[in-house]
Design a protein around this motif. Structure first.
Motif, mmCIF file in Angstrom:
data_model
loop_
_atom_site.group_PDB
_atom_site.id
_atom_site.type_symbol
_atom_site.label_atom_id
_atom_site.label_comp_id
_atom_site.label_asym_id
_atom_site.label_seq_id
_atom_site.Cartn_x
_atom_site.Cartn_y
_atom_site.Cartn_z
ATOM 1 N N LEU A 464 0.507 -1.002 0.004
ATOM 2 C CA LEU A 464 -0.010 -0.387 0.256
ATOM 3 C C LEU A 464 0.457 1.217 0.027
ATOM 4 C CD1 LEU A 464 -2.781 -1.287 2.541
ATOM 5 C CD2 LEU A 464 -3.278 -1.292 -0.145
ATOM 6 N N GLY A 465 2.255 1.172 0.538
ATOM 7 C CA GLY A 465 2.834 2.341 0.435
ATOM 8 C C GLY A 465 2.799 3.370 0.730
ATOM 9 N N LEU A 466 1.978 2.976 1.748
ATOM 10 C CA LEU A 466 1.597 3.733 3.758
ATOM 11 C C LEU A 466 2.407 4.120 4.730
ATOM 12 C CD1 LEU A 466 -2.608 3.374 3.407
ATOM 13 C CD2 LEU A 466 -0.927 4.832 1.962
ATOM 14 N N GLY A 467 3.595 3.001 5.151
ATOM 15 C CA GLY A 467 4.651 2.759 5.923
ATOM 16 C C GLY A 467 3.758 1.701 6.749
ATOM 17 N N GLY A 468 5.016 1.770 7.479
ATOM 18 C CA GLY A 468 4.378 0.452 9.013
ATOM 19 C C GLY A 468 4.793 -0.737 8.550
ATOM 20 N N HIS A 469 4.615 -1.572 7.806
ATOM 21 C CA HIS A 469 5.573 -3.252 7.766
ATOM 22 C C HIS A 469 4.994 -3.904 8.617
ATOM 23 C CE1 HIS A 469 7.151 -7.034 7.103
ATOM 24 N NE2 HIS A 469 8.483 -6.421 7.803
ATOM 25 N N GLY A 470 3.503 -3.155 10.003
ATOM 26 C CA GLY A 470 3.140 -3.496 11.112
ATOM 27 C C GLY A 470 3.046 -3.219 12.228
ATOM 28 N N ASP A 471 3.557 -2.132 11.653
ATOM 29 C CA ASP A 471 4.623 -1.271 12.658
ATOM 30 C C ASP A 471 2.663 0.101 13.185
ATOM 31 O OD1 ASP A 471 6.908 -1.774 12.622
ATOM 32 O OD2 ASP A 471 7.365 -0.462 11.824
ATOM 33 N N PRO A 472 3.127 0.546 14.700
ATOM 34 C CA PRO A 472 1.436 1.929 14.598
ATOM 35 C C PRO A 472 1.974 2.696 13.260
ATOM 36 C CG PRO A 472 3.425 2.153 16.201
ATOM 37 C CD PRO A 472 3.830 0.617 15.588
ATOM 38 N N GLU A 473 3.029 3.021 13.172
ATOM 39 C CA GLU A 473 2.928 4.241 11.916
ATOM 40 C C GLU A 473 1.939 3.453 10.623
ATOM 41 O OE1 GLU A 473 5.765 3.069 12.832
ATOM 42 O OE2 GLU A 473 7.069 4.440 12.494
ATOM 43 N N GLY A 474 1.911 2.422 10.439
ATOM 44 C CA GLY A 474 0.853 1.901 9.264
ATOM 45 C C GLY A 474 -0.558 2.504 10.009
ATOM 46 N N ARG A 475 -0.498 1.296 11.318
ATOM 47 C CA ARG A 475 -1.905 1.349 11.462
ATOM 48 C C ARG A 475 -2.520 3.432 11.619
ATOM 49 N NH1 ARG A 475 0.923 -2.153 15.278
ATOM 50 N NH2 ARG A 475 0.508 -3.958 15.142
ATOM 51 N N LEU A 476 -1.771 4.135 12.317
ATOM 52 C CA LEU A 476 -1.974 5.649 12.358
ATOM 53 C C LEU A 476 -2.888 5.605 10.572
ATOM 54 C CD1 LEU A 476 -3.006 7.754 14.892
ATOM 55 C CD2 LEU A 476 -0.695 7.901 13.954
ATOM 56 N N ARG A 477 -2.114 5.182 9.555
ATOM 57 C CA ARG A 477 -2.554 4.661 8.725
ATOM 58 C C ARG A 477 -4.053 5.085 8.532
ATOM 59 N NH1 ARG A 477 0.198 7.734 4.337
ATOM 60 N NH2 ARG A 477 -1.217 8.623 3.952
ATOM 61 N N GLY A 478 -3.854 3.795 9.047
ATOM 62 C CA GLY A 478 -5.766 3.090 9.150
ATOM 63 C C GLY A 478 -5.432 1.868 7.805
ATOM 64 N N ILE A 479 -4.188 1.016 8.202
ATOM 65 C CA ILE A 479 -4.000 -0.303 8.047
ATOM 66 C C ILE A 479 -4.485 -0.705 9.480
ATOM 67 C CG2 ILE A 479 -2.487 -2.219 7.108
ATOM 68 C CD1 ILE A 479 -1.172 0.377 6.047
ATOM 69 N N ARG A 480 -5.012 -2.499 8.775
ATOM 70 C CA ARG A 480 -5.730 -2.760 10.637
ATOM 71 C C ARG A 480 -4.793 -4.289 10.517
ATOM 72 N NH1 ARG A 480 -8.456 -1.949 14.172
ATOM 73 N NH2 ARG A 480 -9.613 -3.739 14.691
ATOM 74 N N TYR A 481 -3.991 -4.792 10.741
ATOM 75 C CA TYR A 481 -3.032 -6.263 10.729
ATOM 76 C C TYR A 481 -3.980 -6.893 11.075
ATOM 77 C CZ TYR A 481 0.882 -2.957 9.184
ATOM 78 O OH TYR A 481 0.911 -1.499 8.191
ATOM 79 N N GLN A 482 -3.618 -8.189 10.403
ATOM 80 C CA GLN A 482 -4.943 -9.715 11.054
ATOM 81 C C GLN A 482 -4.198 -11.040 10.404
ATOM 82 O OE1 GLN A 482 -8.706 -8.196 9.190
ATOM 83 N NE2 GLN A 482 -9.550 -7.837 10.733
ATOM 84 N N GLY A 483 -4.552 -11.405 10.775
ATOM 85 C CA GLY A 483 -3.712 -13.092 10.940
ATOM 86 C C GLY A 483 -2.663 -13.253 11.019
ATOM 87 N N MET A 484 -2.009 -14.459 11.135
ATOM 88 C CA MET A 484 -0.649 -15.012 11.675
ATOM 89 C C MET A 484 0.316 -13.856 10.888
ATOM 90 S SD MET A 484 -0.778 -17.101 13.637
ATOM 91 C CE MET A 484 0.926 -18.271 13.862
ATOM 92 N N GLY A 485 0.043 -14.057 9.730
ATOM 93 C CA GLY A 485 0.689 -13.287 8.476
ATOM 94 C C GLY A 485 0.939 -11.858 8.227
ATOM 95 N N GLY A 486 0.237 -11.621 9.453
ATOM 96 C CA GLY A 486 0.464 -10.261 9.424
ATOM 97 C C GLY A 486 -0.589 -9.299 8.140
ATOM 98 N N ASP A 487 -1.814 -10.318 7.286
ATOM 99 C CA ASP A 487 -2.227 -8.903 6.337
ATOM 100 C C ASP A 487 -2.898 -7.455 6.785
ATOM 101 O OD1 ASP A 487 -1.294 -11.550 4.940
ATOM 102 O OD2 ASP A 487 -3.469 -11.964 5.276
ATOM 103 N N GLY A 488 -2.495 -6.906 5.934
ATOM 104 C CA GLY A 488 -2.776 -5.571 6.472
ATOM 105 C C GLY A 488 -3.801 -5.452 5.249
ATOM 106 N N ARG A 489 -5.021 -4.586 6.063
ATOM 107 C CA ARG A 489 -6.116 -3.911 5.180
ATOM 108 C C ARG A 489 -6.719 -2.235 5.684
ATOM 109 N NH1 ARG A 489 -9.968 -7.277 2.757
ATOM 110 N NH2 ARG A 489 -9.039 -9.192 3.647
ATOM 111 N N LEU A 490 -6.701 -2.244 4.789
ATOM 112 C CA LEU A 490 -7.843 -0.924 4.567
ATOM 113 C C LEU A 490 -8.464 -0.491 5.982
ATOM 114 C CD1 LEU A 490 -6.390 1.394 2.199
ATOM 115 C CD2 LEU A 490 -6.070 1.663 4.452
ATOM 116 N N VAL A 491 -9.334 -0.004 6.759
ATOM 117 C CA VAL A 491 -10.423 0.650 7.419
ATOM 118 C C VAL A 491 -10.773 1.049 6.093
ATOM 119 C CG1 VAL A 491 -9.183 1.348 9.575
ATOM 120 C CG2 VAL A 491 -9.184 2.828 8.481
ATOM 121 N N PRO A 492 -12.561 0.503 6.627
ATOM 122 C CA PRO A 492 -13.721 1.554 5.697
ATOM 123 C C PRO A 492 -13.789 2.761 5.171
ATOM 124 C CG PRO A 492 -15.104 -0.227 7.095
ATOM 125 C CD PRO A 492 -13.596 -0.196 7.592
#
Length: 749
Positions: A464-492
């Motif tokens: 997505l190019g929004l930063g993070g790699h599972g970090d808080p920076e990605g979460r603050l951009r609206g990415i939610r990390y789920q599952g064992m692999g840490g798949d990131g999905r944008l919030v609605p």
């Protein structure tokens, strides 16, 4: 008779014969010719940009002459290539970095980082000249230069066996390498020749197609092998460099596992990609395509006056009703195309050992409003897509997205409640020029020069190019990390206005500062848990939208716009591409404006005593040296090390990174070369997983010793949510920079 006595139509015919300097001189001779309709003539400037720099056409922006004129001025010196996402097989062209914190006994062997979550500049492109286009393949990234040479990094075909040496696979290319031609042909990277200078290219999943100035089609499937010229047994193509006439190739398209070309008077032709065998010599410069198929009724061409070659009057009427093909999308099992009549069609691919054909074109019913009982007549400007996803662009600014599965249901006549198209609010009437699709993510390029991201990134790969790699920076951009692999999905919430990709270094420090808790982490702890650690998405969605608004229009926010500026941002995205789990963008970088923006974000640390600049410069090294010699306390070191190792085992980067003991000058005083080196050094320091342990500090509040960022005293945002819930805290509530959007959490997701 003076030139002003000539009809406007005659003047328009004269303009294409003038270079940019002569054209501007002509329009400056008198007030009548200096009219914006002449100075910003879209046909002149778009053709000039494409002819001079080989930039591909952008149908959604082809009538914006002012934009094309600005691009012409900046392309010659400001084109930069950025990539991000999954770096498997070195497909991003980034430098070697370490992978995590190491103890003294661990071997310091660098290797390519697998995941890059912020856009980083591709290494080794400085000597290539002007970069005109960039496209991602399944395991590669390819680029086209203004000289007509195609370069690639990574591996063109990650599944292709190479029998010459173990492990029998294509070797990863770490630096941009020119794609070669057979012996005896001019190499495009060395000198111009119409037969090998590429004017348009296309990167598929595992191969690259190029169309030369002379009209010749070239195909590559391995960077280490010379190209093969494509020739058809059933079709004749022209190679005289003309742009019209039966047999002229207008476009090549590399798809998932097929190749295609749009040939005037013949139509859309498909064939299997060509491959060189391990035992073939490079003296063999061409391959004959024995099995090909044509999309029916795509041979109509408005400019063709000789109708006698039509197979029948019935075929002629059918082709005319379909219209002249403008854009072609080659997906896994279908072909999509739009025509000059404003229609969009789909043709199913039937390809087996015993049958190679394409179904009759089926017109898709397109509407700009799903709520209308009878779809209003609309005009389709463009269609774009790859693999299994595509987008349809309407003339009124509507952008519709869909996928191959929904099309197959329609073609097979099955009933479904799922609508054919989705309407993502962030794409509607937002000046979207293009949409680039990867396997699970996609990007939209907007005319003002910014890119928005959508979808998800598998295993937090950074696509997505929004930063993070599972970090808080990605979460603050609206990415939610789920599952064992840490798949990131944008919030609605991210689909209401979009999440923009940041190229500015200082923005990354700013969001790092916020995720560290701002100026008072203890006071912000409860808000951070609510926004970043709660199972409820609503607080994260709204806080990330607030952050998104604060990060927009960075130059205007700091008052750096002036009458002399050309209106383009310091980082202006010219094109975007995506494939697999990675992405890339061609960006025009105004380094002077970027230095101004970075400099205005920095202020002298008010906690330090004032001293003359000369004294500051002379003391800087000695202070840094003393700091380096002074060892931290045992408890601080142990605490810092434990924190870093804990984050490393969780797949997160360490909070503590090494800082250089010698500080660079202020960005405003740097030369362009120093500024670029400065940015790259900061990228390496930020992305590298260094082994040095330092005492924790408040990250993102200071760019260098003796200076603070202007946001160093800001707190983590505190909002009144749309539900009426007040985020906890002791500080005042933050205002929205613009109006809080009305979130439609069901639309377009």
């Amino acid at each position: 008779m003076s030139i002003l006595d000539l009809p406007v139509d005659i003047l328009v015919l004269i303009f294409p014969h003038l270079d940019a300097s002569s054209f501007l001189n002509l329009t400056s001779t008198c007030k009548a010719l200096h009219d914006p309709n002449f100075v910003n003539d879209s046909t002149y400037w778009s053709n000039n940009v494409r002819d001079t720099f080989r930039v591909p056409n952008q149908p959604q922006a082809q009538h914006d002459g002012k934009r094309w004129q600005k691009l012409y001025k900046r392309l010659r010196t400001q084109s930069r290539l950025y990539t991000w996402g999954n770096n498997e097989k070195a497909c991003l062209g980034h430098s070697l970095n370490h992978n995590g914190p190491r103890s003294a006994g661990m071997r310091a062997a660098g290797r390519h980082r697998n995941h890059i979550s912020w856009p980083g500049e591709m290494q080794g492109t400085d000597s290539l000249g002007v970069i005109s286009d960039v496209q991602c393949g399944g395991w590669s990234t390819s680029l086209l230069t203004a000289r007509g040479a195609v370069y690639a990094v990574g591996v063109l075909d990650g599944e292709q066996y190479n029998q010459r040496r173990p492990p029998y696979m294509q070797q990863a290319i770490l630096q941009p390498t020119a794609l070669r031609y057979p012996p005896g042909y001019a190499q495009a990277a060395e000198r111009h020749d119409p037969s090998t200078a590429i004017k348009q290219f296309s990167a598929g999943r595992s191969h690259v197609l190029g169309l030369s100035d002379s009209g010749r089609i070239w195909s590559w499937q391995n960077v280490e092998h010379a190209a093969l010229q494509v020739r058809f047994i059933h079709h004749d193509t022209k190679e005289d460099g003309s742009l019209s006439g039966r047999g002229s190739v207008h476009k090549v398209i590399a798809g998932w596992d097929k190749s295609a070309a749009l040939i005037e008077g013949i139509g859309i032709v498909l064939w299997d990609p060509l491959k060189r065998g391990h035992d073939e010599t490079e003296i063999e410069d061409a391959a004959l395509v024995l099995e090909s198929a044509v999309v029916p009724n795509t041979d109509y061409w408005q400019r063709r006056s000789n109708q006698s070659s039509r197979s029948s009057e019935v075929g002629s009427s059918l082709s005319e009703s379909v219209g002249e093909v403008r854009s072609v999308v080659l997906l896994e099992h279908i072909v999509l195309f739009n025509t000059h009549l404003g229609k969009v069609y789909v043709s199913e691919i039937f390809w087996t050992d015993s049958e190679q054909r394409l179904g009759n074109p089926f017109e898709l019913a397109v509407s700009n409003n799903d709520n209308e009982p009878e779809p209003a007549e609309v005009f389709v400007n463009d269609v774009q897509g790859s693999f299994r996803s595509f987008a349809v662009f309407l003339q009124d600014g509507t952008v519709l997205t869909s996928d191959q599965d929904r099309i197959m249901v329609l073609l097979q006549g099955r009933r479904t409640e799922t609508p054919l198209f989705s309407r993502i609010p962030a794409l509607q009437h937002k000046n979207v020029i293009s949409v680039a699709f990867g396997d699970y993510h996609f990007h939209a390029l907007h005319a003002p020069g910014y890119i928005t991201s959508y979808g998800r990134e598998p295993q937090a790969c950074g696509a997505l190019g929004l930063g993070g790699h599972g970090d808080p920076e990605g979460r603050l951009r609206g990415i939610r990390y789920q599952g064992m692999g840490g798949d990131g999905r944008l919030v609605p919430h991210a689909y209401s206005e979009g999440r923009r990709i940041w190229f500015e270094e200082e923005k990354r420090d700013w969001i790092k500062f916020l995720t560290a808790g701002g100026v008072n982490p203890a006071e912000a702890a409860e808000r951070m848990r609510m926004a970043l650690g709660s199972p409820d998405i609503h607080c994260q969605g709204e806080v990330s939208e607030w952050v998104e608004q604060q990060g927009r229009d960075w130059e205007d926010k700091f008052g750096l716009r002036s009458a002399e500026d050309d209106g383009l941002n310091a980082f202006f995205a010219l094109s975007v591409t995506a494939a697999g789990w990675h992405s890339g963008a061609l960006v025009l970088v105004n380094e002077e404006l970027a230095r101004k923006v970075q400099a205005v974000c920095e202020v002298r640390d008010p906690t330090l005593p004032e001293r003359p600049e000369e004294e500051e410069s002379s003391q800087r090294d000695s202070v840094a040296e003393d700091t380096t010699r002074t060892p931290p306390t045992y408890l601080a070191t142990a605490t810092s090390a434990l924190s870093d190792w804990s984050r490393w085992f969780l797949g997160l980067p360490p909070y503590n990174t090494a800082t250089s003991s010698t500080q660079p000058p202020s960005p405003s005083n740097m030369t362009p070369q120093q500024f670029r080196a400065h940015i790259r050094q900061r990228n390496d320091e930020r992305n590298a997983r260094t082994e040095q342990i330092h005492v924790p500090r408040n990250y993102g509040d200071s760019p260098r010793e003796g200076y603070k960022y202007v946001w160093a005293n800001d707190h983590f945002p505190r909002l009144v949510l749309s539900s009426g819930i007040e985020m906890p805290g002791e500080v005042g509530f933050d205002e929205w920079r613009w109006t809080r959007p009305g979130f439609d959490l069901e639309a377009g997701v």
